[in-house]
Motif scaffolding. Sequence first.
Motif, mmCIF file in Angstrom:
data_model
loop_
_atom_site.group_PDB
_atom_site.id
_atom_site.type_symbol
_atom_site.label_atom_id
_atom_site.label_comp_id
_atom_site.label_asym_id
_atom_site.label_seq_id
_atom_site.Cartn_x
_atom_site.Cartn_y
_atom_site.Cartn_z
ATOM 1 N N THR A 8 -30.447 -62.919 -15.907
ATOM 2 C CA THR A 8 -29.749 -63.197 -17.172
ATOM 3 C C THR A 8 -30.592 -62.902 -18.404
ATOM 4 O O THR A 8 -30.124 -63.122 -19.526
ATOM 5 C CB THR A 8 -29.279 -64.670 -17.256
ATOM 6 N N HIS A 9 -31.822 -62.402 -18.199
ATOM 7 C CA HIS A 9 -32.660 -62.112 -19.375
ATOM 8 C C HIS A 9 -33.799 -61.184 -18.972
ATOM 9 O O HIS A 9 -34.821 -61.626 -18.455
ATOM 10 C CB HIS A 9 -33.214 -63.431 -19.931
ATOM 11 N N CYS A 10 -33.609 -59.885 -19.181
ATOM 12 C CA CYS A 10 -34.691 -58.943 -18.880
ATOM 13 C C CYS A 10 -34.696 -57.840 -19.935
ATOM 14 O O CYS A 10 -33.650 -57.297 -20.283
ATOM 15 C CB CYS A 10 -34.561 -58.368 -17.476
ATOM 16 N N HIS A 11 -35.886 -57.534 -20.422
ATOM 17 C CA HIS A 11 -36.019 -56.539 -21.494
ATOM 18 C C HIS A 11 -36.238 -55.159 -20.879
ATOM 19 O O HIS A 11 -37.337 -54.611 -20.937
ATOM 20 C CB HIS A 11 -37.169 -56.941 -22.424
ATOM 21 N N LEU A 12 -35.166 -54.617 -20.288
ATOM 22 C CA LEU A 12 -35.285 -53.319 -19.617
ATOM 23 C C LEU A 12 -35.564 -52.187 -20.594
ATOM 24 O O LEU A 12 -35.961 -51.096 -20.180
ATOM 25 C CB LEU A 12 -34.009 -53.013 -18.822
ATOM 26 N N GLY A 60 -28.015 -62.547 -28.665
ATOM 27 C CA GLY A 60 -29.319 -63.057 -28.311
ATOM 28 C C GLY A 60 -30.345 -61.940 -28.182
ATOM 29 O O GLY A 60 -29.965 -60.774 -28.154
ATOM 30 N N GLU A 61 -31.654 -62.263 -28.160
ATOM 31 C CA GLU A 61 -32.007 -63.653 -28.116
ATOM 32 C C GLU A 61 -32.273 -64.175 -29.516
ATOM 33 O O GLU A 61 -32.931 -63.518 -30.317
ATOM 34 C CB GLU A 61 -33.213 -63.886 -27.203
ATOM 35 N N ILE A 62 -31.748 -65.367 -29.774
ATOM 36 C CA ILE A 62 -31.876 -65.995 -31.082
ATOM 37 C C ILE A 62 -32.431 -67.408 -30.870
ATOM 38 O O ILE A 62 -32.371 -67.938 -29.768
ATOM 39 C CB ILE A 62 -30.514 -66.062 -31.803
ATOM 40 N N MET A 77 -30.038 -71.536 -22.381
ATOM 41 C CA MET A 77 -31.373 -71.867 -22.878
ATOM 42 C C MET A 77 -32.346 -71.042 -22.045
ATOM 43 O O MET A 77 -32.671 -71.382 -20.907
ATOM 44 C CB MET A 77 -31.667 -73.359 -22.730
ATOM 45 N N HIS A 78 -32.782 -69.919 -22.614
ATOM 46 C CA HIS A 78 -33.555 -68.931 -21.875
ATOM 47 C C HIS A 78 -34.986 -69.422 -21.630
ATOM 48 O O HIS A 78 -35.587 -70.040 -22.507
ATOM 49 C CB HIS A 78 -33.482 -67.609 -22.658
ATOM 50 N N ALA A 79 -35.489 -69.187 -20.418
ATOM 51 C CA ALA A 79 -36.847 -69.594 -20.017
ATOM 52 C C ALA A 79 -37.136 -71.014 -20.488
ATOM 53 O O ALA A 79 -38.133 -71.279 -21.143
ATOM 54 C CB ALA A 79 -37.881 -68.620 -20.563
ATOM 55 N N THR A 82 -35.791 -63.275 -15.366
ATOM 56 C CA THR A 82 -37.210 -62.904 -15.280
ATOM 57 C C THR A 82 -37.913 -62.962 -16.632
ATOM 58 O O THR A 82 -39.097 -63.239 -16.701
ATOM 59 C CB THR A 82 -37.389 -61.463 -14.752
ATOM 60 N N ASP A 83 -37.192 -62.620 -17.722
ATOM 61 C CA ASP A 83 -37.817 -62.329 -19.023
ATOM 62 C C ASP A 83 -38.777 -61.142 -18.883
ATOM 63 O O ASP A 83 -39.742 -61.019 -19.631
ATOM 64 C CB ASP A 83 -38.549 -63.540 -19.625
ATOM 65 N N ALA A 84 -38.514 -60.266 -17.905
ATOM 66 C CA ALA A 84 -39.358 -59.067 -17.726
ATOM 67 C C ALA A 84 -39.464 -58.305 -19.042
ATOM 68 O O ALA A 84 -38.482 -58.215 -19.762
ATOM 69 C CB ALA A 84 -38.716 -58.162 -16.665
#
Length: 259
Positions: free
Chosen positions: A5-9, A89-91, A150-152, A200-202
């Motif tokens: 749900t959150h990866c900076h590809l 997002g992300e905000i 609520m990310h990470a 992941t927040d990769a």
Amino acid sequence: MLIDTHCHLDDSSLRPRLEKVIAAARDAGVDRFIVPGVAPEGWDGIAALAVDRPTIFPAFGIHPMASDRADDRALARLATLARGAVAIGEIGLDYLVPSPSRAVQQVAFREQLRIAVSAGIPALIHCRKAFQDILRILREEGVGRIGGIMHAFSGSVETARECIGLGLLISVSGTVTYHNAVRPVAVAREIPMGSLVLETDAPDMTPEPLRGTPNEPAFMIETARRLAELKGVPLEEVARETTKNAHHLLRLRSGHERG
Ligand SMILES: [Zn+2]
């Protein structure tokens, strides 16, 4: 299959080898990717990633650390981009950094939250050391109408429950695998599976035992395994439940067709 749900590809450490990263993720059981924006200059690149890649879902937003760039022009563009996004997002708020100032961050957060509410799409929320202010603003802006992630998540079990009370999901990241993790482990144990998603927040926050290399979606399986262990449930249940939660909130089209 799992949803990251959150990866900076679009990050420069992942973008050049994107097809390999996606193939490795699929082999590990991760087959859908939410890619959040952090600053206006990155939005076109994220939109481009999603073209002809039906498993990549773009979100657009300005990260609190870039919130001094949330001028009228950027916000107007964001309102337009919101129509083709699964989330804003992300905000959020990040009080670990001295600048932009808290006041600037709060204005940018509130304005972007309003865009999400008027577009009717959820928010991907970044929060470090700012839970009191963020909960207040989320409440004032009626986040319950859109929901969000609520990310990470780095807060306490008590704070997680307050977020859930506002209609938000709690995202478990690689920190839950760290040997010195306390809060993430408590949150993973105490918060019901119906309110959890995975990320992941990769390329950041690489889980154990892979710490030291840039993170990528394939590694999310380590986080999923740890969550299963902490919950005392099979990995399949973690996959099924977290995927269902993410799918429901983000209203994703099915993985292999054009939306
Ligand atoms: Zn991020």
